[in-house]
Design an enzyme around this catalytic site. Structure first.
Site: not given
Ligand code: IPE
Ligand code: IPE
Ligand code: MG
Length: 255
Positions: A30, A47, A141
């Site tokens: 965020d 963004h 991962l």
């Protein structure tokens, strides 16, 4: 040395001592809009920068021994945003998946998605499905992108799926519900980090967060770097996870 990926045991928390790092870290990414606003830039620039940050945090996660990294990029509520911003976010996500998948694959990352692909542009859906297919054997991962994800929507989808499967009421327990969630192949998150100073969950992993450690940092997501992730992991190691039981630390102290 990397431990082999164990078959996930849904909803059975692994007791973690102070020496153990989090196996699964989930991040609410965020603060992109505020990062841009602070620089007099349009939100979409935030963004862009936030999406670029995914690469360095993914690399840092591997270095810290994190086996599962889940990153939330777009919520089911984010459709309330202006149409231009939504289109920009979708374009940036699509470009990032196309651009980064090869490098992720070479580094042994397995890409997954949680959320609904319905409602996304067909080429974005295809990019996600291709990246998942290409990387499905990788073990180093597990990188899960949560987009068009909402915890309540996930529970609705799980209930529908249970009903469609004709599951009798007496067969419904926590493990059975877990098998119908988007996260059916993932262990619960040990640590959930939210950047940007907001102290809320905003509909993220509602079921899975039952016993996650929560960490809120004022750092805006595009500025959240490897040292911040390392600090989060160190903070996690100080926490005393009791899962409703009695602290191993306090019983030791009392004798
Ligand atoms: C997070 O950044 C990205 C998404 C929710 C898509 P925001 O866009 O929410 O940034 P702020 O909270 O407005 O600063
Ligand atoms: C949560 O952030 C969603 C993501 C980071 C993807 P929001 O910015 O949408 O959350 P609220 O609206 O501030 O709670
Ligand atoms: Mg926000």
């Amino acid at each position: 040395m990397h431990r082999p990926l164990a078959a996930p045991r849904v909803h059975e928390p692994e007791p973690a001592g102070p020496e153990s790092g989090p196996r699964h870290v989930a991040i609410i990414m965020d603060g992109n809009g505020r990062w841009a606003a602070q620089r007099g830039m349009p939100r979409i620039a935030g963004h862009e920068r936030g999406t670029e940050n995914i690469r360095r945090i993914t690399e840092a996660a591997v270095g810290l021994g994190i086996r599962y990294l889940t990153l939330w990029a777009f919520s089911t509520e984010n459709w309330r945003r202006p149409r231009d911003e939504i289109a920009g976010i979708m374009r940036i996500l699509g470009e990032a998946i196309e651009r980064e998948t090869g490098a992720l694959h070479e580094r042994g990352a397995q890409l997954r998605h949680i959320g609904s692909l319905d409602g996304l542009a067909p080429d974005l859906q295809q990019a996600v499905l291709s990246a998942i297919e290409l990387t499905r054997q990788n073990q180093r991962l597990v990188l899960t992108l949560a987009f068009n994800y909402g915890g309540r929507q996930e529970l609705v989808s799980a209930v529908r799926s249970l009903v469609e499967a004709g599951t009798p009421a007496d067969r419904i327990d926590e493990a059975e519900i877990g098998r119908h969630l988007y996260t059916r192949d993932l262990p619960d998150p040990d640590l959930i980090v939210r950047t940007s100073g907001e102290h809320r969950i905003s509909n993220f992993l509602l079921w899975q967060a039952a016993y996650a450690e929560l960490l809120f940092t004022p750092v805006l997501w595009p500025d959240f770097g490897p040292p911040d992730l390392q600090a989060a992991v160190l903070e996690y190691a100080q926490r005393d996870r009791r899962f409703g039981g009695v602290s191993a630390r306090s019983t030791t102290a009392v004798g």
